[in-house]
Scaffold this active site. Structure first.
Site, short mmCIF file in Angstrom:
data_model
loop_
_atom_site.label_atom_id
_atom_site.label_comp_id
_atom_site.label_asym_id
_atom_site.label_seq_id
_atom_site.Cartn_x
_atom_site.Cartn_y
_atom_site.Cartn_z
N SER A 27 4.62 -0.45 -3.09
CA SER A 27 3.73 0.71 -2.99
C SER A 27 2.60 0.65 -4.02
O SER A 27 2.74 0.00 -5.05
CB SER A 27 4.55 1.98 -3.24
N GLY A 71 2.52 -0.75 -7.78
CA GLY A 71 1.49 -1.78 -7.93
C GLY A 71 0.68 -1.57 -9.20
O GLY A 71 0.38 -2.51 -9.95
N GLU A 128 0.56 -6.83 -2.69
CA GLU A 128 0.63 -6.62 -1.24
C GLU A 128 1.12 -5.19 -1.03
O GLU A 128 2.30 -4.91 -1.13
CB GLU A 128 1.58 -7.63 -0.59
N CYS A 140 4.61 -2.29 6.37
CA CYS A 140 3.26 -2.10 5.84
C CYS A 140 2.19 -2.37 6.88
O CYS A 140 1.09 -1.85 6.78
CB CYS A 140 3.04 -2.98 4.62
#
Lengths: 489, 480
Positions: free
Chosen positions: B189, B193, B210, B248
């Protein structure tokens, strides 16, 4: 309006920085900066600006650094002109989407990679090559179609002021701005949300920049420095080797350059000869009294002058000077200085020198130099002079650095087909030529499919037959696919 | 020394020894990953079922199969990727040669996520070993069965000195982040991140993030009914197919013209029924929600009164099984949680527009998503979407399949992250491209050296312009 972000001339604070970014974001959203025409016109503007004001640029650099005119022309003006010209020539080609082949799994389809601008970018540059290191990243940012804020270094005030004035006159100010200032202004800028931050400077500030970027998930390019070593093997033409080291060390802003040779490693046998050649070549280049020479930059300011003299005056180091050592605090000058066999635990061997001091370390066997280099943090550049192919190969394989040059120093900077950037402590990300364009672009994958080729196996309800076919499909084996379809697996 | 520091010493030593740089080591590790997955397919299916209720076909499609495909592809290409690339050099530097050498970064840290706990752990690892790095992998503690599977199996197949698996929660993650790495690869998330990047800044460690985002789907007015049907199938496949929307690159919401909405809803309902039957809960073809926290989060999104009023299909929650029925919402308020945060679950808002062109502005006024999906046959609209919006990637007329193209970079932009991987890009993500320039000693250009004079200045000007004729004239004394 002359570059500085506020018309009233007040330094920029958080509020002003916020509205500046909002303004540029508006300009970026309008789409102007994306067109080929805009990018081309801005690059032409940079080129024209550099051509029209060559003398002003050289004068600013003389005022900030006492930089010899030829060095200014060679490393700053000419390099920037080349960058602009290359970008103008290649821009169409760079902007073109790259076709990509697709796999059997997704048949029928076509795919491409589209380079799109990131948005509004911040470029924070350094004082040692204040013109080039400010505008070379700007070339990449413009070529890629971004709106830009440039923060030149306050430590080179004349160039900073010149950049603010000239960019104000020559550039599209709705999308390209200069903000002058020091720590407070930089802090205000770093609080904002950018789409990329490109920083040239040192590791300490690099960490601050990256930490600030983390708050907004902003990608960064960090162009830092490091102790770039030079290994000198026996059996090479010492005169040429020394000249090439000299021009990369003292001929590059008097050693105040991120890719300047920081120290030399050579064998015990070769060291005295090397020192002799250095002495005679340095004298040919800079005369008997280098402090009088017009061909050497001065130290940028008294802080750095003090830092360098401290390195030189450390007890275990001061008796190692074999050449030079003269200094003039009033003119901030330090003569080219060579030190032989300084202890590895001295100050001078534990920070980036960034000045006209060149320590020579000696080893019994050349192989030991890899251990010395690899025990420190990764430098931006590493150099070796050798005629032995095996030694070269060993060096290339075992030494990690941003870039390597064999039998010369610093010139890889001028080669636009090579990416320029660090690794580890010397930074992350790379630029120059196409790499600059890429540094400021997002590579967007675009996949085009048709409505045909819809295989039921992708969808539930899931069965064993689907599992078999999927295995074959992902395996890419045609025979396997046929087998699975005909139910004989 | 704690377990964390201890586990780091060995990979660091292994990297220093240089053994991980050879082609043979890299290939042996890739083969080991292939064997690991092939030999233990049933165990993987079991672990994924335990953690997420994933059906074996889905497990194969999204995890086992993709890992095998990536590993095989890397195995066949790694030698080619490792070969130095020649760089063309201008004549001024003659005689010289330039090349780019990809070298491993060192010891890398990979954080995997829980939604595809096998592939999002092994896919980055494939990149890391292809590039010759040693690695520490931290699987997500939220998928405990898969996490144990990886921790137990990886040491049996891969070089256990070079590749470590460390299990644990946020505290272990924190301790790992204190260490100095040569690269951190994070999937998860934006919130975490930021924490990862902040920690990385301390050591100047490059990161690949990512992340996710609200991936929109634009459904244009398709004239052919069969096209609409296929589009809807692909939408259902990408919403409820991958881990019940906990993906995602799954679809977050659909943008459609008002007049098409009723047709879309009818078709969605039909397709859901044909895929998952009358009682999706019993179909075994849909994953469960990962845990109680996420279940509650989704319940809160759904139970906002204004949102609840917009439910047109589904909406029932089964707390005991952590199952949420495929749910469709028509025009929930745009300022409600469901339209402000990434849904990451089986709820599909449909947002109606007067004109499908408005979708571009709708997307641009929100953070950049990881993917934009668009179903359209209008070529100029396609061009407009590509050039006027920004996202990690764009896929036309299909969903999810971009993930399978080895030649396409996979990664986000803005809020959806940065850095990219898959295929050669995975190799590049874990490599440093070292520029190497080799020069001869002759000829030596005198004008490079001080003391400076006018002649030297002229010379350098011409050399920079690659004006060889001018240089010749200058050297012959014919030019001033």
């Amino acid at each position: 309006m002359a570059g500085a972000a506020r018309e009233d001339g007040k330094p920029i604070d958080s509020k002003a920085a916020l509205s500046l970014v909002a303004e540029l974001r508006g300009a970026f959203a309008s789409g102007t900066t994306r067109s080929y025409q805009w990018r081309e016109s801005q690059l032409r503007g940079l080129l024209r600006m550099t051509d029209d004001h060559e003398q002003d640029i050289a004068a600013a650099l003389r005022s900030d650094l006492g930089k010899p005119e030829l060095e200014s022309i060679l490393y700053e003006v000419a390099m920037l002109r080349n960058s602009c010209k290359l970008a103008l020539k290649e821009l169409h080609h760079w902007m073109m989407p790259e076709k990509v082949k697709t796999s059997l799994t997704t048949f029928p389809s076509s795919a491409e990679i589209v380079s799109e601008p990131l948005g509004v970018v911040l470029i924070i540059s350094a004082w040692n090559y204040p013109y080039l290191l400010s505008l070379d990243p700007v070339v990449g940012a413009i070529a890629a179609g971004n709106a830009v804020v440039l923060k030149p270094s306050e430590i080179a005030p004349a160039t900073s002021a010149l950049l603010a004035k000239l960019l104000g006159e020559y550039m599209d100010n709705s999308s390209i701005r200069v903000v002058e200032g020091a720590v407070a202004e930089t802090t205000a800028l770093l609080e904002q949300k950018w789409d990329k931050i490109f920083y040239t400077g040192n590791g300490k500030v690099g960490r601050i920049v990256m930490a600030a970027a983390a708050k907004h998930l902003t990608p960064v390019v960090l162009e830092l420095g490091g102790k770039s070593p030079v290994v000198v093997d026996s059996g090479v033409n010492l005169q040429i080797a020394c000249r090439r080291i000299i021009v990369g060390k003292w001929g590059c802003n008097n050693g105040q350059a991120c890719i300047s040779p920081d120290y030399i490693i050579t064998t015990k046998d070769l060291a005295p000869k090397l020192v002799d050649v250095f002495k005679s070549e340095l004298e040919t280049f800079y005369g008997k009294n280098p402090l009088e020479s017009k061909d050497l930059s001065r130290i940028v300011n008294s802080n750095h002058f003090t830092r360098l003299t401290k390195l030189l005056d450390e007890d275990k180091v001061s008796n190692k000077v074999v050449y030079g050592g003269e200094r003039d605090p009033t003119k901030l000058q330090i003569a080219p200085t060579i030190l032989l066999d300084v202890p590895r635990d001295s100050l001078i061997m534990n920070e980036e020198i960034f000045g006209p001091l060149l320590p020579i370390l000696t080893v019994d066997k050349l192989e030991e130099s890899y251990h010395i280099i690899n025990s420190g943090s990764k430098p931006l550049a590493a150099y070796i002079f050798t005629n032995d192919k095996k030694v070269k190969e060993h060096f290339v394989k075992n030494v990690s650095a941003g870039g390597l040059v064999v039998n010369d120093t610093t010139i890889h900077l001028a080669v636009h087909t090579l990416p320029f950037g660090g690794v580890g402590e010397s930074g992350m990300g790379a630029y120059h030529g196409k790499f600059s364009f890429d540094a400021f672009s997002h590579k967007k994958a675009v996949l085009y499919r048709s409505f045909m080729g819809d295989a039921a196996i992708r969808y539930p309800p899931y069965t064993d037959g689907k599992l078999r076919l999927m295995k074959a499909l992902l395996g890419g084996s045609i025979l396997g696919i046929l087998r699975a379809i005909f139910g004989r697996s | 020394m704690s377990e964390v520091e201890e586990s780091l010493a060995e990979p660091r030593q292994a990297f220093k020894s240089g053994s991980t740089r050879s082609v043979s080591w890299r290939k042996s590790q890739l083969r080991a990953i292939i064997n690991l997955v092939q030999d233990n397919e049933e165990d993987i299916f079991k672990a994924l079922y335990q953690d997420l209720g994933k059906h074996p076909v889905e497990c194969y499609r999204d995890e086992v199969g993709t890992v095998l495909k990536s590993a095989r592809y890397s195995l066949s290409c790694v030698e080619k990727w490792m070969a130095p690339k020649k760089g063309r050099l201008p004549l001024v530097f003659f005689p010289s040669s330039g090349e780019l050498i990809s070298e491993p970064l060192g010891v890398v840290l990979i954080f995997a996520s829980w939604n595809f706990p096998i592939s999002l752990a092994l896919d980055p690892l494939i990149g890391a070993v292809s590039a010759g790095n040693t690695a520490v992998l931290k699987p997500s503690e939220l998928a405990p069965a898969c996490s144990s599977f990886l921790a137990n199996t990886i040491p049996r197949y891969l070089d256990c000195r070079a590749i470590k698996v460390i299990r644990g929660g946020a505290d272990v993650g924190d301790r790992l982040l204190q260490q100095k790495w040569d690269k951190i690869f994070f999937t998860g998330s934006p919130r975490v991140g930021r924490i990862v990047m902040l920690a990385a800044a301390r050591h100047l460690t490059p990161v690949t993030l990512e992340l996710g985002g609200k991936c929109p789907t634009i459904l244009d007015n398709l004239s052919s009914p069969s096209d609409i049907k296929i589009a809807v199938k692909r939408i259902v496949g990408a919403k409820w197919g991958p881990c019940s929307g906990q993906a995602c690159i799954g679809i977050d919401y659909v943008l459609v013209e008002r007049k098409l909405a009723p047709t879309l809803i009818d078709l969605l309902k039909l397709t859901i029924k044909s895929f998952y039957g009358e009682e999706p809960r019993n179909s075994k073809n849909m994953c469960k929600i990962i845990n109680k926290d996420h279940f509650e989060r989704l319940r809160n999104l759904l139970e906002d009164p204004a949102v609840a009023a917009s439910i047109v299909h589904g909406g029932s929650l089964h707390e005991k099984e952590l199952f949420i029925e495929p749910s469709i919402l028509l025009d929930p308020p745009l300022d409600a949680g469901i339209m402000m945060e990434e849904i990451f679950g089986p709820l599909l808002p449909i947002i109606t527009l007067d004109n499908i062109q408005e979708s571009i502005e709708f997307i641009n006024s929100r953070p950049k998503p990881l993917v934009i999906y668009a179903f359209t046959k209008d070529e100029s609209f396609k061009r407009q979407i590509v050039s006027e919006t920004s996202s990690g990637s764009v896929t036309f007329n299909d969903t999810m399949v971009q993930f399978l193209c080895d030649d396409l970079p996979f990664g986000g932009v803005g809020q959806s992250g940065f850095g990219r991987y898959h295929g050669k890009y995975s190799f590049d993500t874990f490599s440093h491209e070292k520029a190497v320039m080799t020069r001869g000693f002759f000829p030596e250009l005198e004008p490079r050296y001080p003391p400076w004079n006018h002649f030297k200045l002229q010379f350098i000007r011409l050399a920079y312009d690659f004006n060889y004729f001018g240089l010749l004239l200058l050297l012959l004394g014919l030019k001033r």
